[in-house]
Design a protein around this motif. Sequence first.
Motif, mmCIF file in Angstrom:
data_model
loop_
_atom_site.group_PDB
_atom_site.id
_atom_site.type_symbol
_atom_site.label_atom_id
_atom_site.label_comp_id
_atom_site.label_asym_id
_atom_site.label_seq_id
_atom_site.Cartn_x
_atom_site.Cartn_y
_atom_site.Cartn_z
ATOM 1 N N THR A 1 3.705 11.600 9.463
ATOM 2 C CA THR A 1 3.446 11.478 8.218
ATOM 3 C C THR A 1 4.800 12.258 7.250
ATOM 4 O OG1 THR A 1 1.494 11.652 7.932
ATOM 5 C CG2 THR A 1 1.939 11.918 6.221
ATOM 6 N N ARG B 1 0.602 -1.445 -0.058
ATOM 7 C CA ARG B 1 0.094 0.296 0.090
ATOM 8 C C ARG B 1 1.030 1.165 -0.214
ATOM 9 N NH1 ARG B 1 -0.884 4.635 2.915
ATOM 10 N NH2 ARG B 1 -0.828 4.115 4.753
ATOM 11 N N LEU C 1 -6.611 0.266 3.182
ATOM 12 C CA LEU C 1 -6.497 1.901 3.997
ATOM 13 C C LEU C 1 -8.594 1.742 3.622
ATOM 14 C CD1 LEU C 1 -4.979 3.880 4.714
ATOM 15 C CD2 LEU C 1 -4.471 4.810 2.977
HETATM 16 O O1 KIV Z 1 2.154 8.855 6.054
HETATM 17 C C1 KIV Z 1 0.908 8.677 6.395
HETATM 18 O O2 KIV Z 1 0.134 9.836 7.038
HETATM 19 C C2 KIV Z 1 0.311 7.297 5.813
HETATM 20 C C3 KIV Z 1 -1.246 6.931 7.025
HETATM 21 C C4 KIV Z 1 -2.027 6.671 5.214
HETATM 22 C C5 KIV Z 1 -1.323 6.148 7.288
HETATM 23 O O3 KIV Z 1 0.248 6.659 5.389
#
Ligand code: KIV
Length: 414
Positions: free
Chosen positions: A188, A30, A90
């Motif tokens: 993130t 993902r 997700l």
């Molecule tokens: O990096 C991030 O914040 C993500 C979220 C969708 C978990 O990949």
Amino acid sequence: MELQVKASLAGNPMNSNLTNHVVFFDTTLRDGEQSPGCSMTTQEKLTMAHALEDLGVDIVEAGFAMASEGDFAAISTITQAIRKPRIASLARAKTEDIEMAARALQFADRARIHVFLASSDLHLEYKLKIGRQEALDRTAESVRLARSLVDDVEFSPEDATRSERDYLVEMVRVAVQAGATTINMPDTVGYSTPEEYGQMFREVRERIPAIDERGIVLSSHCHDDLGLAAANSLAAIQNGARQVECTINGIGERAGNAALEEIAAALYVRSDHYNVTSSIKLDRLYPASQVLGQIITFKPSPNKAIVGANAFAHESGIHQHGMLANPLCYEIMTPGLVGVSHTHLVLGKHSGRAALRHRLEQLGFTLDREELQQTYYRFVALADRKKNIYDQDLIGMLPDQIRERRNMPVAQLD
Ligand code: KIV
Ligand code: ZN
């Protein structure tokens, strides 16, 4: 349909922050796939999912069901072929995403819906254009909806590390009250430091006692923009996280995600320090890395920890000499531990006589002291001009009389 899905998805809570077992949540299929050169067909994702199952990961995030028909198909296919790990999809905090995720997961023995919604003002204002209260309401509604479809719901406040702390705590509290079973706090944009990231876990856990009371698992999810993803993940574990999100070879958005192999190896090699266990079969790390490298368009860089081509290669004379005397001098784990077949003593201009003699002996040539000295001079001269020295180069630089007595021990040379 919803009742039917819920019944088929029933599962147990994964873990709790009070145990010393860390759950590995792999997001290669993902978050990893969301990077240039990494998109995978359903068949390729399935091949990778088998490698992840073999590796012992606890949860495979197989895709983002709403993102494309291909992602939906890949998640559904994986749920029907992979039985040991839990499978996750997700979903944004939207009804259509969550229902789509549940549909993609309907054949899974054990499934998870992973709902995310930004918690930083930056994302709320510029990306989502909603206020804080609306985000809290959406958190509650979407987690509740997901819980009506599956027993296992993860909630991620996206950009957690750049969120105002009181608001982050509030959003996590709302998600917990709505029934989230795992709370993941992502870095993130890879902005955090180990001290800050660890402190965030400690604080959230202290301020929301329901997390430990209800056995809700805290999870780390780190990006590598400052090269700190693995260190941050380990700091989270030291501060109570019992799930770690990561990818094989560290692939992922921009500079990538925390590399699974680095975290797993660190937890094992430094178990004296971390004192936690995992289900990862370490000797499957290199094979999994190789499978991924064959599927996507690039291999890990040669100096990549654990799985890079040079991770167990030694070139300098001092190191090679030490390695030949005792590998512990320069290796903190054996290559076999992580599934690499052997240490590689690379011959180059920094190599010394010990490594040259060792390689020549492996090739069947035993040289006396003077012969070795002469060969060494020729070898260094060649290595100064050439980046890679191959066995043929070595054999080519030996005089005829040495080549002719291949495999004869030095005592019999005269
Ligand atoms: O990096 C991030 O914040 C993500 C979220 C969708 C978990 O990949
Ligand atoms: Zn991410």
